[in-house]
Design a protein around this motif. Structure first.
Motif, PDB file in Angstrom:
ATOM      1  N   GLU A 159       0.828  -1.212   0.000  1.00 42.22           N
ATOM      2  CA  GLU A 159       0.000   0.000   0.000  1.00 42.22           C
ATOM      3  C   GLU A 159       0.863   1.263   0.000  1.00 42.22           C
ATOM      4  OE1 GLU A 159      -3.290   0.191  -0.521  1.00 42.22           O
ATOM      5  OE2 GLU A 159      -3.132  -1.971  -0.811  1.00 42.22           O
ATOM      6  N   HIS A 160       1.939   1.220   0.751  1.00 38.08           N
ATOM      7  CA  HIS A 160       2.844   2.363   0.803  1.00 38.08           C
ATOM      8  C   HIS A 160       3.479   2.599  -0.568  1.00 38.08           C
ATOM      9  CE1 HIS A 160       6.464   4.632   2.273  1.00 38.08           C
ATOM     10  NE2 HIS A 160       5.491   5.251   2.896  1.00 38.08           N
ATOM     11  N   ASN A 161       3.898   1.526  -1.235  1.00 34.45           N
ATOM     12  CA  ASN A 161       4.479   1.642  -2.573  1.00 34.45           C
ATOM     13  C   ASN A 161       3.468   2.183  -3.573  1.00 34.45           C
ATOM     14  OD1 ASN A 161       6.965   0.779  -1.706  1.00 34.45           O
ATOM     15  ND2 ASN A 161       6.686  -1.324  -2.413  1.00 34.45           N
ATOM     16  N   LYS A 162       2.212   1.746  -3.457  1.00 36.91           N
ATOM     17  CA  LYS A 162       1.150   2.269  -4.338  1.00 36.91           C
ATOM     18  C   LYS A 162       0.982   3.770  -4.126  1.00 36.91           C
ATOM     19  CE  LYS A 162      -1.754  -1.870  -4.515  1.00 36.91           C
ATOM     20  NZ  LYS A 162      -3.072  -2.415  -4.121  1.00 36.91           N
ATOM     21  N   ALA A 163       1.020   4.194  -2.871  1.00 36.68           N
ATOM     22  CA  ALA A 163       0.856   5.623  -2.568  1.00 36.68           C
ATOM     23  C   ALA A 163       2.007   6.436  -3.154  1.00 36.68           C
ATOM     24  CB  ALA A 163       0.765   5.831  -1.058  1.00 36.68           C
ATOM     25  N   ASN A 174      13.777   5.451   1.645  1.00 29.92           N
ATOM     26  CA  ASN A 174      12.643   4.673   1.150  1.00 29.92           C
ATOM     27  C   ASN A 174      12.962   4.078  -0.214  1.00 29.92           C
ATOM     28  OD1 ASN A 174      10.025   4.568  -0.602  1.00 29.92           O
ATOM     29  ND2 ASN A 174       9.361   4.360   1.531  1.00 29.92           N
ATOM     30  N   TYR A 175      12.803   2.781  -0.314  1.00 22.26           N
ATOM     31  CA  TYR A 175      13.165   2.008  -1.500  1.00 22.26           C
ATOM     32  C   TYR A 175      12.392   2.464  -2.745  1.00 22.26           C
ATOM     33  CZ  TYR A 175      14.415  -2.411  -3.816  1.00 22.26           C
ATOM     34  OH  TYR A 175      14.917  -3.357  -4.652  1.00 22.26           O
ATOM     35  N   LYS A 176      11.070   2.501  -2.671  1.00 25.18           N
ATOM     36  CA  LYS A 176      10.230   2.877  -3.818  1.00 25.18           C
ATOM     37  C   LYS A 176      10.452   4.335  -4.207  1.00 25.18           C
ATOM     38  CE  LYS A 176       6.841   2.404  -6.806  1.00 25.18           C
ATOM     39  NZ  LYS A 176       7.093   1.783  -8.089  1.00 25.18           N
ATOM     40  N   ALA A 177      10.629   5.201  -3.230  1.00 27.25           N
ATOM     41  CA  ALA A 177      10.872   6.611  -3.522  1.00 27.25           C
ATOM     42  C   ALA A 177      12.208   6.799  -4.244  1.00 27.25           C
ATOM     43  CB  ALA A 177      10.828   7.441  -2.237  1.00 27.25           C
ATOM     44  N   ASN A 178      13.216   6.019  -3.880  1.00 25.08           N
ATOM     45  CA  ASN A 178      14.502   6.067  -4.590  1.00 25.08           C
ATOM     46  C   ASN A 178      14.312   5.704  -6.057  1.00 25.08           C
ATOM     47  OD1 ASN A 178      17.136   6.561  -3.042  1.00 25.08           O
ATOM     48  ND2 ASN A 178      15.927   5.357  -1.619  1.00 25.08           N
ATOM     49  N   PHE A 179      13.533   4.662  -6.304  1.00 29.64           N
ATOM     50  CA  PHE A 179      13.230   4.218  -7.659  1.00 29.64           C
ATOM     51  C   PHE A 179      12.561   5.346  -8.454  1.00 29.64           C
ATOM     52  CE2 PHE A 179       9.863   2.569 -10.408  1.00 29.64           C
ATOM     53  CZ  PHE A 179      10.560   1.731 -11.256  1.00 29.64           C
TER      54      PHE A 179
END
Length: 102
Positions: A16-20, A48-53
């Motif tokens: 859910e966090h990654n979706k956000a 944050n992993y997804k934010a880095n991406f």
């Protein structure tokens, strides 16, 4: 709450966090939303992993920021150092791109 659960390793909260974060990235790109970009940037700088991406992609493509390959490489390296295969491939692609530019 979701971020706290995600940080504790809760799989559903991580999804859910990654979706956000993805929604924020899309908002930033589609609506030229600087506030959404700043949230992603802050999350990335906190590890944050997804934010880095997402942030790496902003710098590769020049979304809301000037295209900046060295910064993109920085964020991809963070992911690559954590074993992310996609980031490793992107680093190789960026190296090829830089070699072709010289």
């Amino acid at each position: 709450i979701i971020e706290n659960l995600a940080n504790k390793g809760n799989d559903e909260a991580i999804k859910e966090h990654n979706k956000a974060i993805k929604k924020l990235a899309n908002l930033a790109k589609e609506k030229n939303n600087q506030e959404a970009f700043k949230i992603i940037e802050n999350l990335a700088n906190k590890g944050n992993y997804k934010a880095n991406f997402e942030l790496a992609n902003f710098y590769v493509k020049g979304y809301l920021v000037e295209k900046n390959i060295p910064k993109a490489i920085h964020y991809f390296e963070i992911l690559a150092n954590k074993g992310n295969d996609w980031a490793i491939k992107e680093l190789a692609n960026l190296a090829k791109y830089n070699n072709n530019q010289e």
